[in-house]
Design an enzyme around this catalytic site. Structure first.
Site, PDB file in Angstrom:
ATOM      1  CG  HIS A  52      -3.418  51.777  40.736  1.00 17.89           C
ATOM      2  ND1 HIS A  52      -2.345  51.270  40.032  1.00 17.89           N
ATOM      3  CD2 HIS A  52      -4.404  51.925  39.824  1.00 17.89           C
ATOM      4  CE1 HIS A  52      -2.676  51.145  38.752  1.00 17.89           C
ATOM      5  NE2 HIS A  52      -3.923  51.541  38.601  1.00 17.89           N
TER       6      HIS A  52
ATOM      7  NE  ARG B 248      -0.576  68.522  26.906  1.00 15.84           N
ATOM      8  CZ  ARG B 248       0.430  68.400  26.043  1.00 15.84           C
ATOM      9  NH1 ARG B 248       0.646  67.260  25.431  1.00 15.84           N
ATOM     10  NH2 ARG B 248       1.220  69.412  25.769  1.00 15.84           N
TER      11      ARG B 248
ATOM     12  CD  GLU C 242      -4.456  50.358  31.459  1.00 14.85           C
ATOM     13  OE1 GLU C 242      -3.422  50.982  31.127  1.00 14.85           O
ATOM     14  OE2 GLU C 242      -4.768  50.194  32.655  1.00 14.85           O
ATOM     15  CD  GLU C 243      -4.662  49.047  36.123  1.00 14.63           C
ATOM     16  OE1 GLU C 243      -3.459  49.352  36.098  1.00 14.63           O
ATOM     17  OE2 GLU C 243      -5.557  49.842  36.468  1.00 14.63           O
TER      18      GLU C 243
ATOM     19  CG  ASP D  46      -7.485  45.279  33.381  1.00 16.60           C
ATOM     20  OD1 ASP D  46      -7.988  46.263  32.803  1.00 16.60           O
ATOM     21  OD2 ASP D  46      -6.269  45.217  33.644  1.00 16.60           O
TER      22      ASP D  46
HETATM   23 ZN   LIG Z   1      -4.764  51.799  36.761  1.00 19.14          ZN
HETATM   24 ZN   LIG Z   2      -6.843  52.667  34.605  1.00 20.15          ZN
END
Ligand SMILES: [Zn+2]
Ligand SMILES: [Zn+2]
Length: 414
Positions: free
Chosen positions: A387, A200, A160-161, A102
């Site tokens: 972003h 990590r 996801e956002e 997305d």
């Molecule tokens: Zn993002």
């Molecule tokens: Zn992202």
């Protein structure tokens, strides 16, 4: 057999995919779509998978896709584990790779021939690159399935956002039938230069929680405060008191953030505000802090309000849990990345960010590793942060992503 650039060791067949990786990424970049609206994106993915004859299922959790690549090689070693991870079926390891699809509601400010064609919509986080890498990985692994003793699922996840597509994908059963034993995913990362991998063991990214709080006082005349309960004064004390949670209630060797990002109250200079609205976000790495922080925030708000005779309404939302990397899968990713990355900077250890990611929902269910693939190139001005309206990344990283994914799948399905 391997071709060495100055940055990455990438096999020729994957280097051959690079022009297509760039092409798909740019096609996706021109037509960004928000969470659960990734219809055009899903069609592009499905068309490519279909063109190569790769079995896949579409419309999972609305716009998600899962490609399933079943290896044709017999497993020589009938061991109950692979790479130190216990298998559900000792004869057939199952590995999963995740990409998100997305974009964001941002007006792109880049002037390139592949810039966004949609107003106020932009791939400003690199998920167009993640999708291209996952398509390339599916094609390579499918064409070389004779080298896989197991199954690889490539999971294309929506939203996801926000509002979050990983959880509905898990609920739709993408980790089942066959059951996934281990899983990886990556984020192209402009906080790291091209030619690096950041990873990590343990917490890589933070939990994301949000709150909205309305402080309810009693409004009145600005010259007669004794007749009122000043919602602005109460809210100011709440904001101050909330700052003491991270600084005084959390072990200084742990990390937590309590940020109040919005404060709205009042309508005139000479009127004492009846109500005040505060909104903020909470971040932390340690899952055990989840209940503590939510409870402590409410205690502080309640205590301050009570002391001032005010009341409150609080909405607290858990968005994403922290991204926790499994030590064994992380060791595998680290050692494979070390083979692929040929720069002096190489692997950036102890890479960690307070940003969040819903990859965490997958990693709660199966052992896995999420990692950052360095994608910034300051010399080409490809180093704006994620972003940002001018975000773009160095596409050289795309083939490196495919190489690391393929090596991980081949190592696990062996
Ligand atoms: Zn993002
Ligand atoms: Zn992202």
């Amino acid at each position: 057999m391997l071709q060495s650039s100055s940055l990455f060791a990438i096999r020729p067949e994957i280097n051959t995919l690079q022009p297509n990786l760039v092409k798909w990424r740019r096609q996706l970049h021109q037509f960004p779509e928000l969470g659960f609206q990734e219809k055009r994106t899903a069609s592009l993915i499905s068309a490519q998978l279909t063109a190569y004859g790769i079995p896949h299922q579409t419309a999972i959790a609305q716009t998600g896709i899962v490609a399933t690549i079943t290896g044709t090689k017999a497993r020589i070693e009938n061991a109950p584990e692979s790479q130190g991870i216990k298998l559900n079926n000792s004869q057939h390891p199952v590995f999963a790779i995740r990409a998100d699809m997305d974009a964001l509601p941002i007006q792109e400010e880049n002037i390139t021939d592949y810039r966004s064609q949609i107003e106020r919509m932009m791939h400003a986080c690199g998920h167009d690159g993640h999708t291209a890498i996952a398509i390339g990985t599916a094609i390579y692994l499918w064409q070389n399935r004779h080298n896989l003793a197991g199954t690889v699922k490539i999971i294309f996840q929506p939203a996801e956002e926000g509002p979050g597509g990983a959880k509905p994908m898990v609920e739709a059963g993408v980790l089942k039938n066959p059951d996934v034993d281990a899983m990886i995913g990556l984020h192209l990362w402009n906080n790291l230069p091209l030619g690096t991998v950041g990873v990590r063991t343990g917490a890589l990214m933070a939990a994301v929680e949000l709150f909205d709080c309305k402080i309810i006082g009693r409004g009145g005349h600005g010259a007669m405060p004794h007749q009122t309960i000043d919602a602005i004064l109460v809210a100011a004390q709440v904001i101050n008191a909330l700052q003491a949670i991270a600084s005084r209630n959390i072990d200084p060797l742990e990390a937590a953030v309590v940020t109040v990002g919005q404060f709205q109250a009042g309508s005139a200079r000479n009127v004492i505000a009846d109500t005040a609205n505060l909104s903020g976000t909470v971040r932390y790495f340690k899952p055990e802090l989840a209940d503590f922080l939510a409870q402590r925030i409410e205690q502080v708000i309640a205590g301050v309000c009570q002391s001032q005779g005010a009341s409150y309404e609080l909405d607290y939302h858990r968005i994403y849990p922290p991204v926790i990397n499994h030590p064994v899968v992380t060791d595998l990713v680290r050692s494979l990345a070390r083979e692929v990355i040929e720069t002096d900077l190489g692997i950036v250890p102890e890479c960690q960010t307070m940003g969040g990611e819903d990859m965490s929902y997958f990693l709660e269910k199966v052992p896995g590793c999420y990692f950052f693939l360095g994608a910034a190139n300051a010399a080409k001005k490809l180093d704006y942060p994620h972003h940002h309206p001018k975000f773009d990344f160095d596409e050289t990283a795309l083939a490196a992503g495919v190489e690391i994914f393929c090596r991980a799948a081949e190592s696990f399905c062996s």
